[in-house]
Design a protein around this motif. Sequence first.
Motif, short mmCIF file in Angstrom:
data_model
loop_
_atom_site.label_atom_id
_atom_site.label_comp_id
_atom_site.label_asym_id
_atom_site.label_seq_id
_atom_site.Cartn_x
_atom_site.Cartn_y
_atom_site.Cartn_z
N GLY A 124 0.94 -1.24 0.02
CA GLY A 124 -0.11 0.09 -0.05
C GLY A 124 0.90 1.20 0.18
N HIS A 485 -9.83 10.05 -8.47
CA HIS A 485 -10.00 9.77 -7.05
C HIS A 485 -10.42 11.09 -6.69
N GLU A 490 -14.27 8.59 -3.19
CA GLU A 490 -13.39 7.94 -3.95
C GLU A 490 -12.00 8.09 -3.30
N ARG A 493 -11.80 5.85 0.09
CA ARG A 493 -11.68 4.41 -0.34
C ARG A 493 -10.48 4.06 -0.84
N TYR A 494 -9.96 4.85 -1.55
CA TYR A 494 -8.52 4.47 -2.21
C TYR A 494 -7.62 4.57 -1.08
N ARG A 496 -7.99 3.91 2.07
CA ARG A 496 -8.37 2.69 2.94
C ARG A 496 -7.88 1.45 2.04
N ARG A 497 -7.92 1.25 1.09
CA ARG A 497 -7.54 0.12 0.05
C ARG A 497 -6.06 -0.11 0.23
N ASP A 500 -4.97 -1.08 3.88
CA ASP A 500 -5.53 -2.66 4.08
C ASP A 500 -4.45 -3.55 3.82
N LYS A 501 -3.77 -3.13 2.55
CA LYS A 501 -2.51 -4.01 2.18
C LYS A 501 -1.27 -4.04 3.21
N PRO A 943 -1.24 -9.16 0.27
CA PRO A 943 -1.85 -8.81 -1.23
C PRO A 943 -1.21 -9.63 -2.31
#
Length: 971
Positions: A124, A485, A490, A493-494, A496-497, A500-501, A943
């Motif tokens: 990430g 984004h 957007e 969420r980007y 957070r994505r 999360d990795k 990931p």
Amino acid sequence: MPALSALSCLENLAEFGPRHLGPDSSDEQRMLAVIGSPSRAALIDAVVPANIRRAAPMDLPAPTGEAAALAELKAIAAKNRVLTSHIGCGYFGTHTPGVILRNILENPAWYTAYTPYQAEISQGRMEALINFQTMVCDLSGMAIANASMLDEATAAAEAMTLAARAGKSKSTRFVVAHDVLPQTLDVLHTRAAPLGITVEQVHATEIAASVAATPAFGVLLQYPGVNGQVRDLRPIIDAVHAAGGLAIVAADLLALTLLVSPGELGADIACGSTQRFGMPMGAGGPHAAYLATQDAYKRSMPGRLVGVSVDSHGHPAYRLALQTREQHIRREKATSNICTAQVLPAVVASMFAVYHGPQGLKRIAQRIATYTAILDAGLRQLGVQTVHTTTFDTVLVVVGASQRDALMAAAVASGRNLRAASEDAVGISLDETTTRADLQALWALFATQGQVLPSLEALAGTAPLIPAELRRTSAFLTHPVFNAHHSETEMLRYIRRLSDKDLALDRSMIPLGSCTMKLNATAEMIPITWPEFAGVHPFAPADQLAGYWALNEQLTGWLCQATGYQGISLQPNAGSQGEYAGLLVIKAWHASRGEAHRSICLIPESAHGTNPASAQMAGMQVVVTKCDVEGNIDLVDLRAKCEQHRDQLAAIMITYPSTYGVFDTHVKAICALVHEHGGRVYVDGANMNALVGVAAPGEFGGDVSHLNLHKTFCIPHGGGGPGVGPVCVVADLVPFLPAHRTAGIGTAQSVGAVSAAPLGNAAVLPISWMYVRLMGAEGLKTATEVAILSANYIAARLGDAYDIHFSGGIDSVKGGGVAHECILDLRPLKDATGIGAEDVAKRLIDYGFHAPTLSFPVAGTLMVEPTESEPLIELDRFCDAMLAIRQEIAHVASGLLPREDNPLKNAPHTAESLLKIDWPHPYSRETAAYPVASLRQNKYWSPVGRVDNVWGDRNLFCSCVPVGDAQNSAD
């Protein structure tokens, strides 16, 4: 009396210490029983040599609760005055988008992560850094950029040394344009002197003739100049090339959305700051600088570089590329001593670009340029003389020597700061935060009594003062990531994505030896975004920085108590820079005594890679000394080297406790031996978490140390930066501590500036202030003891399963044990089974852990440092994982699992790989995914599979992955 007792109990509820420490008293007893020690005090007596123990406790304020400490610090912050800044000089007001402020800068998922050396669990933040590198390449017009530098001044210094070693010129002359930022010039002089480089400042209009007459290996140009002028650099760059030199352009990255890029101008290297991409001024830092080059110099470029490789499933994956360039491998042959970056500020800058996109960035820059042109036009209407006809964000105004100071004082009285550009001129810089009201207020400062102010409406059509031939026409930030984004939904969420990795301290223990990944408490972090700390310019008038200087005085006093030294400079903005500054201090001291010829620096073979790299940068010659089989410095070899070099000996650099996790019982003898032969003793403070409150380098023989405030004193690692590396010295070396002449700090004896700002990464200093204030002397001492306890507990639990390097275990008579870290030796297991330290590191990811330090300081080992903040349940979870992995290795040894197809060789296992219909492995999917039952309730999924490092270096690619390539690999 009972009432007072009850009140005392209620007050104790506010204590911070027990919340900082992981194990409680009952946990401690269980840990001591496993170790075989009767008490924590007995353990410390056995581990820490008696002859270095502190004679008296630290003299620190009694600890206080979180609310009280925050209130006390708020009162200090209130002494700063936050005015509207028009100072410029590389620092500008900016708006940090709320979605970035809350979800990155203030989010422990981002600020507690470690340097991305374990690629699989860092995807990430490495994607964010790839975005940063792409952003820099696009805007600068260069082929390749690194993952950030410490600040603009040190980036320019690194660019200078890059030009010296990568160019073909044999000259030692380096030319700097007259309008380069003054703090950059200050740092360049510091960096150049030990390397035999001559820095000469020449007016930009005269550089072409100057280098034609006297060749220079490099030239540094500012674009736009400090006083605002935008000039066409192509004729100068052509002349530099014709004379055999390389051209470096220090460019404002936001201005490059409107200006022809350095690459298009013909520059070889570009550098600068990304501060105005969403990072507050913070009295000078932390901010992510950048360094970008043409393709020819990519393998000589200093700093970290994130590249794209493939994982074991053929999918794209990020990793740190070309690590063979780095100091920890090349040591005294390193191109730089940089071992950190400014990752968190770099992530903020990259996300600023993602959020705004190319059009949004251009709109911000267009607004600044237009407002600047309007300001200039209005001043001319008022009869005020402005100097330049081209500019981006700064207007230089001639006011006369007799009027300058009065004008600046009037500006302060109206709530704003101008810059004293010369004896008879002031500079006015605008930024993203400038409003129409600011323009009117500025005009009012220059208007004579009764004079009508210009009309904003009448000047609305004024065009930016950017010459036609320098207006940018090339595209930038065309990758979809910068164009997808722009809504907050957007963007949220980007972010957070990506988070999360990754695996950071908010998920699990990070047991990295020598890195001290401890609690970064929320209360400690809160002050960094207070406007009183975040909103001030580093070169504002001194009285406006009174809060920072009060904090500096208190914090340096407390750190002197912790280290036993008499003077400290907080200027170095990384541990490596603290090392460098300390060695310069030693050199300056020798020179002051007529012994400038002393240049030999003794460094044990166990030392951090930064030590020999720093010595080389300081103009010293490295001589390596041996260590014995127990990890101690070999006294016989040291004595021989001291005798051999007695007339040239400048210093020894030791790490204490050593990088091997050993308290060398001979450290006082080592110090005395070096002193006897005319040298000074540098004690690397990387492992101070094993000393604070227990022993002090300044008391047992050290002359100089650096501290890592991002280790021992709780500033978080931020994914690989920011850091702070104060340099600490004994009394006779205090006069030589770094100056900052741009800010009017220092004496004739001081070594030069080592960072762009007087207090370096000033904005994160409140974190360490909070930590010391909350813990107090006894709390800090307890933290040290618990860190040692935890390391010995892990060594005891794992000692039967793994060889513990350099430890004989605890013995009530002989002592022994480890310091705050222990080294697990995997080499015998690899010889027997083919399973090595890297395989264990990757398998730990399946168990939900970041690996310990891999193959440092001994190849084929894992170095574990639990810190004092990890609770017993987490220590046991780690030990259980390591014991389960040891059982898996035993299955390989016995033949139950093949040597080349087993859970360790195939780790980490991704969710996608487990869902494939075909499962060709001789172990179950359950064994791969859930090797211990607790993972069913709380599972981190890597990931990507194992990343191919060799493929990445052979196919070097360091920008955003094209969408088509990413989709094709995923199909």
